[in-house]
Design an enzyme around this catalytic site. Structure first.
Site, PDB file in Angstrom:
ATOM      1  N   HIS A 273      12.691  21.478   1.053  1.00 62.33           N
ATOM      2  CA  HIS A 273      12.503  20.153   1.671  1.00 62.33           C
ATOM      3  C   HIS A 273      13.861  19.518   1.982  1.00 62.33           C
ATOM      4  O   HIS A 273      14.226  19.398   3.128  1.00 62.33           O
ATOM      5  CB  HIS A 273      11.632  19.206   0.841  1.00 62.33           C
ATOM      6  CG  HIS A 273      10.271  19.730   0.576  1.00 62.33           C
ATOM      7  ND1 HIS A 273       9.396  20.071   1.589  1.00 62.33           N
ATOM      8  CD2 HIS A 273       9.628  20.043  -0.591  1.00 62.33           C
ATOM      9  CE1 HIS A 273       8.272  20.533   1.059  1.00 62.33           C
ATOM     10  NE2 HIS A 273       8.386  20.535  -0.248  1.00 62.33           N
ATOM     11  N   ASP A 324       4.310  26.014   2.898  1.00 63.17           N
ATOM     12  CA  ASP A 324       4.088  25.117   1.766  1.00 63.17           C
ATOM     13  C   ASP A 324       2.603  24.907   1.448  1.00 63.17           C
ATOM     14  O   ASP A 324       1.986  25.753   0.825  1.00 63.17           O
ATOM     15  CB  ASP A 324       4.830  23.791   2.056  1.00 63.17           C
ATOM     16  CG  ASP A 324       4.964  22.906   0.833  1.00 63.17           C
ATOM     17  OD1 ASP A 324       4.519  23.295  -0.255  1.00 63.17           O
ATOM     18  OD2 ASP A 324       5.535  21.801   0.960  1.00 63.17           O
TER      19      ASP A 324
HETATM   20 ZN    ZN Z   1       6.190  23.140  -2.437  1.00 63.09          ZN
END
Ligand code: ZN
Length: 461
Positions: A273, A324
């Site tokens: 991220h 994800d």
């Molecule tokens: Zn994750």
């Protein structure tokens, strides 16, 4: 079998389309040579369209595939990452190894269809529903994922996750995190067993869930065990502003600054991220040589925020992509989201393009960055259409509506920004076909099992 020879009318080699390419692989399914400008000799496998290298999906939580599309209704009050997480835990508390295998097989076929041929599983769902170890094998859920990857036929990098605390200031886990509880020794043992399994498409690295869930002594303990080995080390970082505030309160520093100051991350580290950054943090990560894994679809879905893409690209930090939570399952859509988020935020076009650096195409710059960043998070030494790399590739369907009549130099641009649906025709892993005309040989049976598991989970069976 002594190896294979493929011939492509065009292939994306060295950052551009090249014509009439002969591609040779050895018996293990690794590339040995590429020859450009050679008409197809007799007896070679002629590929049906332009060839692109596939990419690595560098961040996956496979079980969350069973939750995709089921959290899109707002209940009372605010709906944010944290309320989504509470609902996602409801699923995490009930998935069995057999169910996980069925969910992951469906996901992995979908990832092949999305142009990925290797997936990094950031795997933190480890124990039985009551939090105790699986009695026959504490890695029961890891093997479920490995079996699913075998069935689909893509490469898997397992990342057993160190998960020990509920927050920066909390010593223990919450009761609904009991299936995740691990320490450095557990993670190291898991990684060693997975690497020793001798499965040709399976390897392992390690992960720290986050600075919330792994405190300084945990991180140092895992670093001591990993030592100088080349295993990749992944960590979620700076996904949420609350995490930045909690890090400032607990350590006096923002998450990436704290990580770089205290733990000397290096090129083995992959920061997942890295959404909320300041320029000094980007500079620190660049100096460390660590990579960043961006997950545009999930970050949009969860309202995380936009990563500083120009900042990361400008600093030359290695980038990779992750799906994800699996609301998105293909890199074409991820690259489109990655660029469009920046266009919307900055009110500019072609933000990723670098005409002064010789790359006027946003799609090509993002694809090349993701390609160059694919090997390291997966713990592989090379990736793509290059001697020594595994012979994985994608064959484009130039009859797909978004590519029809597109002049060849613009094919990648049209693929990323203007293609609808299925433009990837055939997908190969280690020189073997996994998707033929968009279809996987096992997809009907895999889909039936997945649908049955979805029904079980929704009825609580
Ligand atoms: Zn994750």
């Amino acid at each position: 079998m002594s190896g294979q020879v493929f011939w492509a009318p065009q292939a994306w080699l060295d950052g551009r389309w090249q014509a009439e390419v002969l591609m040779q692989a050895d018996a293990r399914g690794h590339w040995t040579s590429f020859t450009v400008g050679r008409p197809a000799p007799e007896g070679v496998e002629r590929l049906a369209g332009p060839v692109l290298p596939s990419l690595v999906d560098a961040h996956s939580h496979a079980f969350q595939r069973a939750f995709a599309g089921l959290a899109e209704r707002r209940k009372a009050g605010e709906d944010d990452f944290w309320s989504w997480r509470d609902r996602m835990y409801g699923l995490a508390l009930k998935v069995t190894p057999a169910q996980l295998r069925a969910i992951a097989a469906q996901l992995y076929v979908e990832l092949l269809k999305g142009g990925y041929t290797q997936v990094c599983e950031f795997h933190y769902l480890q124990h039985r529903e009551d939090g105790s170890a699986y009695p026959d094998d504490e890695l029961a859920l890891s093997w479920a994922l490995a079996d699913a990857a075998d069935e689909a036929g893509l490469g898997l990098t397992m990342l057993p996750v160190l998960y020990a605390h509920a927050g920066f200031a909390q010593a223990a886990l919450r009761p609904d995190q009991r299936r995740f509880a691990t320490d450095a020794a557990w993670v190291w043992r898991a990684a060693q067993r997975l690497n020793a399994a001798g499965r040709p498409l399976l390897n392992a690295g390690v992960a720290l869930h986050s600075l919330r869930a792994a405190h300084a002594p945990d991180i140092r303990a895992l670093q001591a065990l990993v030592g100088e080995t080349a295993l990749p080390i992944h960590i979620h970082i700076s996904e949420q502003l609350q995490e930045v505030r909690d890090s400032l309160a607990a350590t006096g520093r923002r998450p990436m600054q704290y990580l770089c100051d205290e733990f000397a991350p290096d090129a083995r580290w992959h920061l997942v991220h890295a959404t909320h950054s300041e320029p000094a943090e980007i500079a620190a990560v660049a100096r460390a040589g660590a990579g960043v894994v961006i997950c545009p679809g999930t970050e949009a879905n969860l309202g995380d925020g936009l990563a500083d893409l120009p900042g990361w690209l400008g600093a030359g930090v290695p980038l990779s992509l992750g799906s994800d939570s699996h609301v998105t399952r293909g890199w074409i859509e991820e690259l489109r989201w990655l660029e469009y988020g920046q266009r919307l935020g900055l009110r500019q076009r072609n933000v990723a393009a670098d005409p002064r650096g010789g790359q006027p195409s946003s799609a090509a710059r993002l694809f090349e960055a993701s390609l160059a960043g694919s090997a390291a998070p997966a713990g592989l030494t090379s990736w793509g259409l290059a001697p020594g790399a595994r012979a994985d590739f994608l064959v484009l369907d130039t009859r797909a509506s978004g590519l029809l009549g597109v002049p060849q130099p613009a094919l990648l641009d049209a693929l990323v920004f203007a293609s609808q649906g299925q433009a990837l025709r055939d997908v190969y892993v280690a020189g073997r076909v996994r998707l033929r005309q968009g279809r996987h040989a096992g997809e009907e049976a895999i889909a039936d099992r997945f649908a049955a598991v979805m029904a079980e989970l929704s009825t609580g069976a």
